[in-house]
Design an enzyme around this catalytic site. Structure first.
Site, PDB file in Angstrom:
ATOM      1  CG  ASN A  19      -2.163  -0.871   0.934  1.00 31.91           C
ATOM      2  OD1 ASN A  19      -3.068  -0.485   0.202  1.00 31.91           O
ATOM      3  ND2 ASN A  19      -2.146  -2.083   1.484  1.00 31.91           N
ATOM      4  NE  ARG A  70      -1.666   1.143  23.642  1.00 32.65           N
ATOM      5  CZ  ARG A  70      -2.968   1.175  23.320  1.00 32.65           C
ATOM      6  NH1 ARG A  70      -3.336   0.961  22.090  1.00 32.65           N
ATOM      7  NH2 ARG A  70      -3.883   1.405  24.228  1.00 32.65           N
ATOM      8  CG  MET A  95       1.203  -5.653  11.595  1.00 27.53           C
ATOM      9  SD  MET A  95      -0.456  -5.686  10.863  1.00 27.53           S
ATOM     10  CE  MET A  95      -1.087  -7.160  11.640  1.00 27.53           C
ATOM     11  NE  ARG A  96       4.630  -2.259  17.698  1.00 33.08           N
ATOM     12  CZ  ARG A  96       4.680  -3.238  18.583  1.00 33.08           C
ATOM     13  NH1 ARG A  96       3.812  -3.285  19.556  1.00 33.08           N
ATOM     14  NH2 ARG A  96       5.610  -4.163  18.512  1.00 33.08           N
ATOM     15  CG  ASN A 112      -6.233   1.011   9.478  1.00 37.31           C
ATOM     16  OD1 ASN A 112      -5.097   0.689   9.088  1.00 37.31           O
ATOM     17  ND2 ASN A 112      -7.091   0.098   9.933  1.00 37.31           N
ATOM     18  CG  HIS A 114     -10.221  -3.955   8.178  1.00 34.16           C
ATOM     19  ND1 HIS A 114      -9.426  -4.572   9.111  1.00 34.16           N
ATOM     20  CD2 HIS A 114     -11.277  -4.798   7.970  1.00 34.16           C
ATOM     21  CE1 HIS A 114      -9.975  -5.725   9.469  1.00 34.16           C
ATOM     22  NE2 HIS A 114     -11.098  -5.886   8.793  1.00 34.16           N
ATOM     23  CG  ASP A 150     -10.110  -2.887  12.352  1.00 40.85           C
ATOM     24  OD1 ASP A 150      -9.186  -2.121  12.022  1.00 40.85           O
ATOM     25  OD2 ASP A 150      -9.948  -4.107  12.510  1.00 40.85           O
ATOM     26  CD  GLU A 179      -5.754  -3.864   1.286  1.00 46.55           C
ATOM     27  OE1 GLU A 179      -4.510  -3.771   1.227  1.00 46.55           O
ATOM     28  OE2 GLU A 179      -6.338  -4.455   2.212  1.00 46.55           O
TER      29      GLU A 179
HETATM   30  C1  GRF Z   1      -3.274  -4.786   4.004  1.00 47.02           C
HETATM   31  O1  GRF Z   1      -3.956  -5.946   3.622  1.00 47.02           O
HETATM   32  C2  GRF Z   1      -4.165  -3.916   4.840  1.00 47.02           C
HETATM   33  O2  GRF Z   1      -5.514  -4.083   4.563  1.00 47.02           O
HETATM   34  C3  GRF Z   1      -3.876  -4.360   6.248  1.00 47.02           C
HETATM   35  O3  GRF Z   1      -2.518  -4.692   6.241  1.00 47.02           O
HETATM   36  C4  GRF Z   1      -2.118  -5.090   4.939  1.00 47.02           C
HETATM   37  C5  GRF Z   1      -0.882  -4.310   4.594  1.00 47.02           C
HETATM   38  O4  GRF Z   1      -0.273  -4.782   3.435  1.00 47.02           O
HETATM   39  N1  GRF Z   1      -4.201  -3.315   7.183  1.00 47.02           N
HETATM   40  P1  GRF Z   1       0.961  -4.004   2.812  1.00 47.02           P
HETATM   41  O5  GRF Z   1       2.065  -3.952   3.862  1.00 47.02           O
HETATM   42  O6  GRF Z   1       0.506  -2.638   2.417  1.00 47.02           O
HETATM   43  O7  GRF Z   1       1.373  -4.841   1.643  1.00 47.02           O
END
Ligand code: GRF
Length: 205
Positions: A19, A70, A95-96, A112, A114, A150, A179
């Site tokens: 992304n 945190r 991932m946090r 964000n 999802h 989310d 995405e």
């Molecule tokens: C994506 O699938 C997004 O929806 C989720 O984490 C993934 C990130 O993928 N939140 P990348 O690191 O952008 O390839």
């Protein structure tokens, strides 16, 4: 956002950064009128960092273990975002969980993506969960971030069909493809000042 002013954005990633790459490409092509001022990662081995470096974007790696709480970790991130005059924080596979302190500092300015159609299949396994549930449609959601996981107001979604016999990897590929279209689009709308939040609804001008 003021018209004609280039907005500084920061992208926070933990992994592959596909992304991030889509956002870099959209900024480069001029589709998103913004400057990626900083890429932040909590994982020194994230491939996203290599993508940023290749695009000559400044990177910052912070190890959560080096911070007591945190909030301390988030404070360090925020300090660096402010130094760069960042106005929009883009979570792209970060991932946090963001602390309430972070949300307060950047209220309605954190987005964000999802990989499922929220409010369905929240959490870290949005693709697998939709497949296992037997859903017939799924797809990515771009949303503002609030204090709950989310949960914030939805900016854009794209529904895609789940086919009989679909595998997780085949579905992931199709979800990612979408995405990479809707995330740059949502960022473009934000930086052009075309998004207004009215309760839970995001209105696009
Ligand atoms: C994506 O699938 C997004 O929806 C989720 O984490 C993934 C990130 O993928 N939140 P990348 O690191 O952008 O390839």
């Amino acid at each position: 956002m003021e018209e004609g002013v280039i907005v500084n954005i920061a992208v926070l990633c933990s992994g592959s950064g596909t992304n991030l790459q889509a956002i870099i490409d959209s900024v480069k092509s001029g589709h998103i009128p913004a400057n990626i001022a900083l890429v932040v990662s909590d994982n020194k081995d994230a491939f996203a960092l290599k993508r940023a470096q290749k695009a000559a974007i400044e990177t910052l790696v912070l190890n959560r273990k080096d911070f007591k709480t945190r909030e301390d970790f988030d404070k360090e991130i925020i300090k660096n975002l402010k130094k760069k005059n960042v106005e929009l924080v883009v979570l792209a596979g970060f991932m946090r969980l963001i602390s309430p302190y972070f949300i307060k500092e950047y209220r309605n300015r954190i987005v964000n993506i999802h990989p499922a159609l929220l409010p369905a299949f929240k959490g870290t396994h949005g693709i697998k969960d939709a497949l296992e549930y037997g859903a017939k449609v799924t797809g990515p959601t771009v949303h503002f971030v609030d204090e709950q996981l989310d949960n914030g107001p939805i900016i854009l979604q794209k529904a895609i069909e789940i086919k009989d016999g679909d595998t997780e990897s085949a579905l992931l590929e199709r979800v990612h493809k979408e995405e990479h279209k809707i995330y740059p689009e949502a960022i473009k709308l934000f930086v052009e000042g075309r998004l207004t939040i009215e309760g839970r609804r995001v209105v696009v001008k």
